[in-house]
Design a protein around this motif. Sequence first.
Motif, mmCIF file in Angstrom:
data_model
loop_
_atom_site.group_PDB
_atom_site.id
_atom_site.type_symbol
_atom_site.label_atom_id
_atom_site.label_comp_id
_atom_site.label_asym_id
_atom_site.label_seq_id
_atom_site.Cartn_x
_atom_site.Cartn_y
_atom_site.Cartn_z
ATOM 1 N N ALA A 121 2.115 -47.485 17.982
ATOM 2 C CA ALA A 121 1.763 -46.083 18.230
ATOM 3 C C ALA A 121 1.342 -45.381 16.948
ATOM 4 N N ARG A 122 0.213 -44.683 17.026
ATOM 5 C CA ARG A 122 -0.235 -43.824 15.928
ATOM 6 C C ARG A 122 0.000 -42.356 16.278
ATOM 7 N N TYR A 123 0.169 -42.108 17.561
ATOM 8 C CA TYR A 123 0.391 -40.751 18.063
ATOM 9 C C TYR A 123 1.284 -40.889 19.291
ATOM 10 N N LEU A 124 2.311 -40.046 19.381
ATOM 11 C CA LEU A 124 3.243 -40.103 20.505
ATOM 12 C C LEU A 124 3.382 -38.712 21.105
ATOM 13 N N LEU A 125 3.073 -38.604 22.392
ATOM 14 C CA LEU A 125 3.152 -37.343 23.117
ATOM 15 C C LEU A 125 4.253 -37.448 24.169
ATOM 16 N N VAL A 126 5.195 -36.487 24.160
ATOM 17 C CA VAL A 126 6.303 -36.508 25.122
ATOM 18 C C VAL A 126 6.449 -35.132 25.757
ATOM 19 N N GLY A 127 7.177 -35.101 26.865
ATOM 20 C CA GLY A 127 7.455 -33.840 27.523
ATOM 21 C C GLY A 127 8.579 -33.094 26.833
ATOM 22 N N ASP A 128 8.749 -31.835 27.216
ATOM 23 C CA ASP A 128 9.741 -31.006 26.516
ATOM 24 C C ASP A 128 11.175 -31.403 26.819
ATOM 25 N N ASP A 129 11.400 -32.202 27.872
ATOM 26 C CA ASP A 129 12.755 -32.621 28.213
ATOM 27 C C ASP A 129 12.948 -34.125 28.052
ATOM 28 N N PHE A 130 12.107 -34.776 27.265
ATOM 29 C CA PHE A 130 12.144 -36.229 27.128
ATOM 30 C C PHE A 130 13.400 -36.684 26.394
ATOM 31 N N ARG A 131 14.085 -37.657 26.973
ATOM 32 C CA ARG A 131 15.242 -38.314 26.343
ATOM 33 C C ARG A 131 15.080 -39.820 26.500
ATOM 34 N N PHE A 132 15.667 -40.583 25.587
ATOM 35 C CA PHE A 132 15.504 -42.029 25.628
ATOM 36 C C PHE A 132 16.662 -42.702 24.915
ATOM 37 N N GLY A 133 16.762 -44.023 25.107
ATOM 38 C CA GLY A 133 17.796 -44.805 24.456
ATOM 39 C C GLY A 133 19.112 -44.771 25.201
ATOM 40 N N SER A 134 20.017 -45.627 24.790
ATOM 41 C CA SER A 134 21.339 -45.708 25.403
ATOM 42 C C SER A 134 22.029 -44.348 25.377
ATOM 43 N N GLN A 135 22.622 -43.998 26.526
ATOM 44 C CA GLN A 135 23.303 -42.704 26.680
ATOM 45 C C GLN A 135 22.353 -41.512 26.475
#
Length: 343
Positions: A121-135
């Motif tokens: 990735a050179r650019y990453l676009l996410v939403g305002d409520d984005f969560r990721f990863g364990s827990q």
Amino acid sequence: MKIFRGFHHPDVAPACALTIGNFDGVHRGHQAMLALLNSEAQHRGVASCVLTFEPHPRDYFAALHRRPELAPARIGTLRDKLSELACCGVQQTIVLPFNERLASQSAPSFIEDVVVRGLGARYLLVGDDFRFGSQRAGDYAMLDAAGPVHGFEVARMNSYEVHSLRVSSTAVREALAEGRMQDAARLLGRPYTISGHVVHGRKLGRQLGRSAASGPEQDGFRTLNLRFAHWKPAASGIFAVLVHGLHDEPLPGVANLGVRPSLDPRDVNGGRVLLEAHCLTWPAHLGAEGAYGKIVRVELLHKLHDELKYDSLDALTAGIAKDCDDARTFFASSHAETRRQTT
């Protein structure tokens, strides 16, 4: 659009502008995000890329904890999602299996293994409520801090609103569950549509009403059966529909979407989510067997009523005939309204 199961594939683009999410329904908020993603990808000279998951993470955890009520109602099938992503101009989509390994992966590890080394990735676009990863430990702040370290830019897109209503998959699910098909279409930016292969059923519809039917139903109520792996559809009931894929023009019809009871051991679709669509006029060139195996697309335009239980085949025949009459009334009124607006 190129589609990959996982990112360990030689044809995956070495660098990309990336967004991550479930994209259930690919609604107008998703569409706005994808338009921005495509623009940023073009400016950087890299591929636009969507990373999505199958099954839905909430499906995985619902099964893990044996709590089916935690699973979300599914707006669209994977096929429909990929089709809409392609329509939005996405160049490649990575479908990542959501399993125990991914569920337990730490947020920093996800950034390094998936975002950086896996997808470049050179650019990453996410939403305002984005969560990721364990827990769900990872958030925008973590991505924003990791970007300069790993060489990618991070951007966050705020909520998209239509008539002061936040567009979200949850809002689409609520509209579909309540039978508000026009509201769902406004949120989606198009009529709610389901596609799939036509599969064999019990062929009971051909027998219903043959002796009493006339006109389009003279050969009974032949139905197109589309079944789905997911057991919890966002919409259910009886609908006036348009069927695409059988004729040059879409065919008006009536459809039942729901879970087929499995009491009859001969029912090959018993216990499955099934869309049974009856075309008000059957294309003569198809004959009795010509639709099987075709991929059709069914637009659910107007909900007639919830599913009903009939105590006899005669009552079922009468109920289907009334649904067909009500669908014809809907299409006639819609046509009249369209002509009035055009005039």
